[in-house]
Design a protein around this motif. Sequence first.
Motif, mmCIF file in Angstrom:
data_model
loop_
_atom_site.group_PDB
_atom_site.id
_atom_site.type_symbol
_atom_site.label_atom_id
_atom_site.label_comp_id
_atom_site.label_asym_id
_atom_site.label_seq_id
_atom_site.Cartn_x
_atom_site.Cartn_y
_atom_site.Cartn_z
ATOM 1 N N ALA A 32 15.965 60.896 -5.624
ATOM 2 C CA ALA A 32 17.127 61.117 -4.744
ATOM 3 C C ALA A 32 17.124 60.044 -3.661
ATOM 4 N N ALA A 42 21.954 61.731 4.721
ATOM 5 C CA ALA A 42 20.900 60.770 5.064
ATOM 6 C C ALA A 42 20.504 60.015 3.803
ATOM 7 N N CYS A 47 19.811 59.864 -1.547
ATOM 8 C CA CYS A 47 20.641 60.369 -0.456
ATOM 9 C C CYS A 47 20.885 61.853 -0.632
ATOM 10 N N ARG A 100 7.457 63.666 8.068
ATOM 11 C CA ARG A 100 7.303 64.986 7.438
ATOM 12 C C ARG A 100 5.895 65.151 6.913
ATOM 13 N N ARG A 145 20.050 73.067 -0.223
ATOM 14 C CA ARG A 145 19.457 72.357 0.900
ATOM 15 C C ARG A 145 18.327 73.208 1.447
ATOM 16 N N GLU A 155 4.115 65.905 4.199
ATOM 17 C CA GLU A 155 4.284 66.112 2.759
ATOM 18 C C GLU A 155 3.160 65.391 2.035
ATOM 19 N N GLY A 171 17.762 57.695 2.062
ATOM 20 C CA GLY A 171 16.349 57.346 2.175
ATOM 21 C C GLY A 171 16.222 55.842 1.958
ATOM 22 N N GLY A 186 7.583 56.935 -3.324
ATOM 23 C CA GLY A 186 8.889 57.362 -2.820
ATOM 24 C C GLY A 186 8.826 58.573 -1.916
ATOM 25 N N ARG A 187 7.651 59.088 -1.607
ATOM 26 C CA ARG A 187 7.542 60.221 -0.673
ATOM 27 C C ARG A 187 6.430 59.917 0.324
ATOM 28 N N TYR A 188 6.822 59.684 1.577
ATOM 29 C CA TYR A 188 5.864 59.264 2.599
ATOM 30 C C TYR A 188 5.893 60.219 3.774
ATOM 31 N N GLN A 228 15.425 56.569 7.422
ATOM 32 C CA GLN A 228 16.720 57.077 6.942
ATOM 33 C C GLN A 228 17.871 56.373 7.655
HETATM 34 P P1 AMP Z 1 16.763 65.036 3.209
HETATM 35 O O1 AMP Z 1 16.845 64.831 4.703
HETATM 36 O O2 AMP Z 1 15.590 65.848 2.788
HETATM 37 O O3 AMP Z 1 18.055 65.479 2.603
HETATM 38 O O4 AMP Z 1 16.488 63.608 2.611
HETATM 39 C C1 AMP Z 1 17.482 62.618 2.511
HETATM 40 C C2 AMP Z 1 16.892 61.444 1.794
HETATM 41 O O5 AMP Z 1 15.767 60.933 2.540
HETATM 42 C C3 AMP Z 1 16.298 61.793 0.427
HETATM 43 O O6 AMP Z 1 17.315 61.772 -0.554
HETATM 44 C C4 AMP Z 1 15.278 60.696 0.248
HETATM 45 O O7 AMP Z 1 15.912 59.522 -0.218
HETATM 46 C C5 AMP Z 1 14.784 60.442 1.663
HETATM 47 N N1 AMP Z 1 13.502 61.140 1.894
HETATM 48 C C6 AMP Z 1 13.319 62.454 2.222
HETATM 49 N N2 AMP Z 1 12.010 62.719 2.394
HETATM 50 C C7 AMP Z 1 11.352 61.551 2.186
HETATM 51 C C8 AMP Z 1 9.954 61.170 2.231
HETATM 52 N N3 AMP Z 1 8.987 62.033 2.560
HETATM 53 N N4 AMP Z 1 9.640 59.882 1.942
HETATM 54 C C9 AMP Z 1 10.602 58.978 1.621
HETATM 55 N N5 AMP Z 1 11.906 59.283 1.577
HETATM 56 C C10 AMP Z 1 12.289 60.546 1.854
#
Ligand code: AMP
Length: 437
Positions: free
Chosen positions: A276, A301, A278, A93, A254, A95, A303, A100-102, A107
Amino acid sequence: MFNWVDDPDIADAIKKLRREMKDTNSIPAIENSPAGRKLESLARTGAFNNLAERVRVALRPEATASVCRAYIEHGMQQLPQPVKLYYYGPMFRRERPQKGRYRQFYQIGAEVLEANRPDSMKDVTRELLKDAAIDAELIEMLMTFFDKLELTGIELDINSIGHNAPNCRPAYVEKLRGALTQVKDRLGPDSQRRIDTNPLRVLDSKLESEQAVIATLPKIADHLCDECKAHYAAVKSQLELRGIIYKENWRLVRGLDYYMRTTFEITAPGLGSQNAVCGGGRYDSLVELLGGPATKGIGFAIGEDRLILSLQEQSRQAESANAASGASPHQSPVTSHQSLSVYIAWMGQNTYATAVRAAKDLRQAGFSVEVPPTELKFGKALGQADKLGAKFALILGEDEVTEGLWTLKTLDDGAQIKLPEPALIEHLRNSLNPHPL
Ligand code: AMP
């Protein structure tokens, strides 16, 4: 980026958890099939041009849409329904990276897909209750997974975001947009922009300065149509039946339009603001959107990167507590792959609660169990058990539940015995080789 393979204990536990789930068809990280290209419009990463070959490809931002594409391409509507699939792997993604955000992360996900046959439209109430049971069972599985990993301090938030009918979510979104316009000057630039593009996302905001004003906005629960209200009430009572503790969070939404009704999120400690681990939700229109037959779906999903960060944080804390008290270090409990052990054929509404409890106890004891979310005729239930390759059918009718004597049928030779509930697990243990927690 954090690499979970560096930590052998946790890597082992997670690998074994993955193996425990049923295998699925592969879902490539780069989608370039006709259906895959259609996913571009849903993708959060956008697409890029491969200049060398002049092919347009999309790096997958998540796998739900890819699983739906696989369901269509492999004709999975012909299999016994619902079809339960899982996947794991890297997602991408665009971002802003932080703890915790990469931009590339991992997943583990699961999806339950079910062909929505025309005859299933006949009894709307029954269908809503069935969907609610499937939602709750999926969440129960998830909570059991986190339990197995002994991740403590997790919290489950749930919400219903209604569905895309004029008397439901769209009407609420317009009301929300109106309310947001009134308070526009008290919001930051991102939220101001979202008033036009996607007002629901304003509810997601973590900005401290916006919290007081968001608290005054209209709540979706007050604007759900009757069907969504009934479905949400049923999800909550199904969770209670399974002893799952949840918190209702009206601000949980969502990011993608095809989600509907049930949404949920699990948060874990030790992760800071990206807490988060999951997220999940129901998406009954997605398969159709991708050109497939009418199909219902729900999935989640996890993470993996965040899950491991949280487990590491927890074990760091436990180690320092153990060092202080002189206790020995903790070993992670793990289980391994197995085929379906028991199919629970229940009959009579009063037996459902017993079936759900039996499923939980048997799964806890290490057996793999399937319990249909709605009552099936006896013959159909046994047929389903057979198709799924179950070793035993546990037959629970009103008589069995009243007498406390349960019927267990061995499916390959048809032999049947009656057992008191407490003897069931022992009997199965002697006949099968379970993988206890
Ligand atoms: P989502 O598909 O957005 O519902 O994300 C499900 C889970 O994936 C989230 O709860 C996070 O644990 C993990 N996640 C989503 N985006 C990222 C990201 N950019 N980096 C790391 N983990 C992520």
